[in-house]
Design a protein around this motif. Structure first.
Motif, PDB file in Angstrom:
ATOM      1  N   UNK A  60       0.962  -1.203  -0.556  1.00 29.29           N
ATOM      2  CA  UNK A  60      -0.093  -0.336   0.371  1.00 29.29           C
ATOM      3  C   UNK A  60       0.340   1.132  -0.513  1.00 29.29           C
ATOM      4  N   UNK A  61       0.914   2.781  -0.983  1.00 29.60           N
ATOM      5  CA  UNK A  61       0.737   3.762  -1.235  1.00 29.60           C
ATOM      6  C   UNK A  61       2.265   3.179  -2.271  1.00 29.60           C
ATOM      7  N   UNK A  62       2.767   1.914  -2.717  1.00 27.16           N
ATOM      8  CA  UNK A  62       3.564   1.989  -3.819  1.00 27.16           C
ATOM      9  C   UNK A  62       4.864   1.695  -2.949  1.00 27.16           C
ATOM     10  N   UNK A  99       8.927   2.451  -8.643  1.00 26.94           N
ATOM     11  CA  UNK A  99       7.920   2.469 -10.389  1.00 26.94           C
ATOM     12  C   UNK A  99       8.433   3.031 -11.175  1.00 26.94           C
ATOM     13  N   UNK A 100       7.526   2.410 -12.213  1.00 28.32           N
ATOM     14  CA  UNK A 100       7.107   2.791 -13.223  1.00 28.32           C
ATOM     15  C   UNK A 100       8.602   2.629 -14.752  1.00 28.32           C
ATOM     16  N   UNK A 219      -4.534   4.893 -10.978  1.00 28.39           N
ATOM     17  CA  UNK A 219      -4.481   4.270 -11.097  1.00 28.39           C
ATOM     18  C   UNK A 219      -5.432   2.925  -9.889  1.00 28.39           C
ATOM     19  N   UNK A 220      -5.978   3.775  -8.998  1.00 29.48           N
ATOM     20  CA  UNK A 220      -6.797   2.572  -8.465  1.00 29.48           C
ATOM     21  C   UNK A 220      -8.362   2.992  -8.658  1.00 29.48           C
ATOM     22  N   UNK A 221      -8.348   3.228  -9.460  1.00 31.00           N
ATOM     23  CA  UNK A 221     -10.151   3.530 -10.474  1.00 31.00           C
ATOM     24  C   UNK A 221      -9.606   2.007 -10.950  1.00 31.00           C
ATOM     25  N   UNK A 222     -11.042   1.870 -10.923  1.00 31.77           N
ATOM     26  CA  UNK A 222     -11.382   0.578 -11.588  1.00 31.77           C
ATOM     27  C   UNK A 222     -11.771   1.199 -13.302  1.00 31.77           C
ATOM     28  N   UNK A 282      -7.699  -8.551  -6.580  1.00 38.39           N
ATOM     29  CA  UNK A 282      -7.173  -6.933  -6.629  1.00 38.39           C
ATOM     30  C   UNK A 282      -6.992  -5.477  -6.547  1.00 38.39           C
ATOM     31  N   UNK A 283      -6.794  -4.965  -6.554  1.00 39.35           N
ATOM     32  CA  UNK A 283      -7.056  -3.540  -6.641  1.00 39.35           C
ATOM     33  C   UNK A 283      -6.135  -2.425  -7.228  1.00 39.35           C
ATOM     34  N   UNK A 284      -5.472  -0.788  -6.243  1.00 38.98           N
ATOM     35  CA  UNK A 284      -4.459  -0.230  -7.165  1.00 38.98           C
ATOM     36  C   UNK A 284      -3.404  -0.388  -6.286  1.00 38.98           C
ATOM     37  N   UNK A 285      -3.407  -1.210  -5.603  1.00 31.79           N
ATOM     38  CA  UNK A 285      -1.569  -1.850  -4.919  1.00 31.79           C
ATOM     39  C   UNK A 285      -0.911  -3.136  -5.179  1.00 31.79           C
TER      40      UNK A 285
END
Length: 324
Positions: A60-62, A99-100, A219-222, A282-285
């Motif tokens: 969480x929080x990447x 990240x990325x 990215x946490x949004x479907x 799953x989710x944005x994390x």
């Protein structure tokens, strides 16, 4: 014979309904390309081998602290090449938020661009699998140097050998890199924001046209998805296509975005790598990396990507690298 014919006729509507059901099935997505949770995948091909460079997900929080590399000969079976850059071990200016990443090849070297501590760094290696070393001892683009977040880098090496760096969350930035690939003129940075732009810019060239792609929403949004614009120049201006987004979730697939695009060497066959929410739960994390075919119409418009279509085994041809 008559009995067989009657059985065939009786089964015909049922057979059709099975095919119809398979075509509209949104509950059984293809398996992810990589095991476990990985996001923001950058897909590349060097010397007859494919490589994936993702974000290590699951916190969480990447708060990931290192990057891995994966290799494949056919886009389907992937080998973990291990950690290629460890922030606490290899950097003096960042320890987390790895990240990325993105990679580019020039001058016989491999240049690895990445986000760390909400800045952009660069590392250099002699092989696509590293080990990568920090040549600067500081960020290539420091936090708060320009508008938005200094994250999500991507580098395009054009046909003439010139290289361009793209990055930014909340604002898109472009600058031509110097020949060393690790420096640029800050005064030459171009800033703009295409309609709907959020993050994850990626640029490629096809048939003389430059395609700028990016992720919309969070990215946490479907609803996380990918749109694009085109230009006759790597520096823009870019015009957003009428038909967007070209990548989005459907059914059980949620949050499909933050992608990269690969042209299979020596062909006009294209693959898009992206992440989706892990299935299930799953989710944005907690996201997983997927690969799907990407196609164009006769006018060069990108067609909608089917997130339920997996890539087929495809060998990579060896093609000479771009040289200045």
């Amino acid at each position: 014979m008559r009995l067989c014919f009657l059985l065939l006729v009786a089964c015909w509507p049922f057979t059709g309904s099975i095919a119809q059901q398979a075509a509209s099935d949104t509950l059984h997505a293809p398996a992810p390309a990589l095991p476990g949770v990985y996001a923001d995948p950058h897909l590349a091909a060097f010397g007859g081998t494919y490589y994936l460079y993702p974000t290590t997900d699951g916190t969480e929080g990447w708060l990931s602290t290192s990057f891995t590399c994966w290799s494949s000969k056919d886009l389907v079976r992937w080998k973990n090449e291990g950690v290629i850059l460890d922030l606490p071990r290899d950097l003096t200016w960042a320890t987390q938020r790895a990240w990325a990443p993105a990679i580019a090849s020039k001058n016989g070297k491999y240049y690895y661009y990445y986000s760390a501590a909400q800045s952009i760094g660069v590392a250099v290696a002699d092989k696509p699998t590293g080990p990568f070393k920090d040549p600067l001892g500081k960020p290539l683009v420091a936090k708060a140097a320009f508008k938005g977040q200094m994250i999500d880098p991507m580098v395009l090496v054009d046909d003439d050998g010139a290289a361009y760096l793209y990055w930014g969350q909340g604002q898109c930035h472009i600058v031509k890199l110097n020949a060393d690939m690790v420096s640029y003129d800050p005064a030459a940075v171009v800033e703009f924001k295409p309609p709907g732009y959020n993050e994850g810019s990626f640029v490629f060239k096809r048939q003389g046209k430059y395609y700028l792609m990016w992720s919309e929403y969070d990215t946490r949004d479907p609803r996380y998805s990918v749109a694009y614009a085109t230009s006759s120049s790597p520096m823009g201006p870019f015009t957003k296509a009428a038909s967007n987004p070209v990548l989005k979730g459907r059914g059980v697939v949620k949050g499909a975005g933050h992608h990269s695009v690969l042209q299979v060497p020596g062909t006009d066959q294209w693959v898009i790598a992206y992440h989706r929410f892990k299935i299930p739960g799953g989710n944005g994390y907690n996201r997983e990396t997927c690969l799907s075919p990407m196609r164009f119409d006769t006018q060069g418009n990108i067609l909608p990507v089917d997130v339920f279509e997996a890539v087929k085994p495809t060998k990579a041809k060896q093609v000479a690298p771009v040289r200045p």
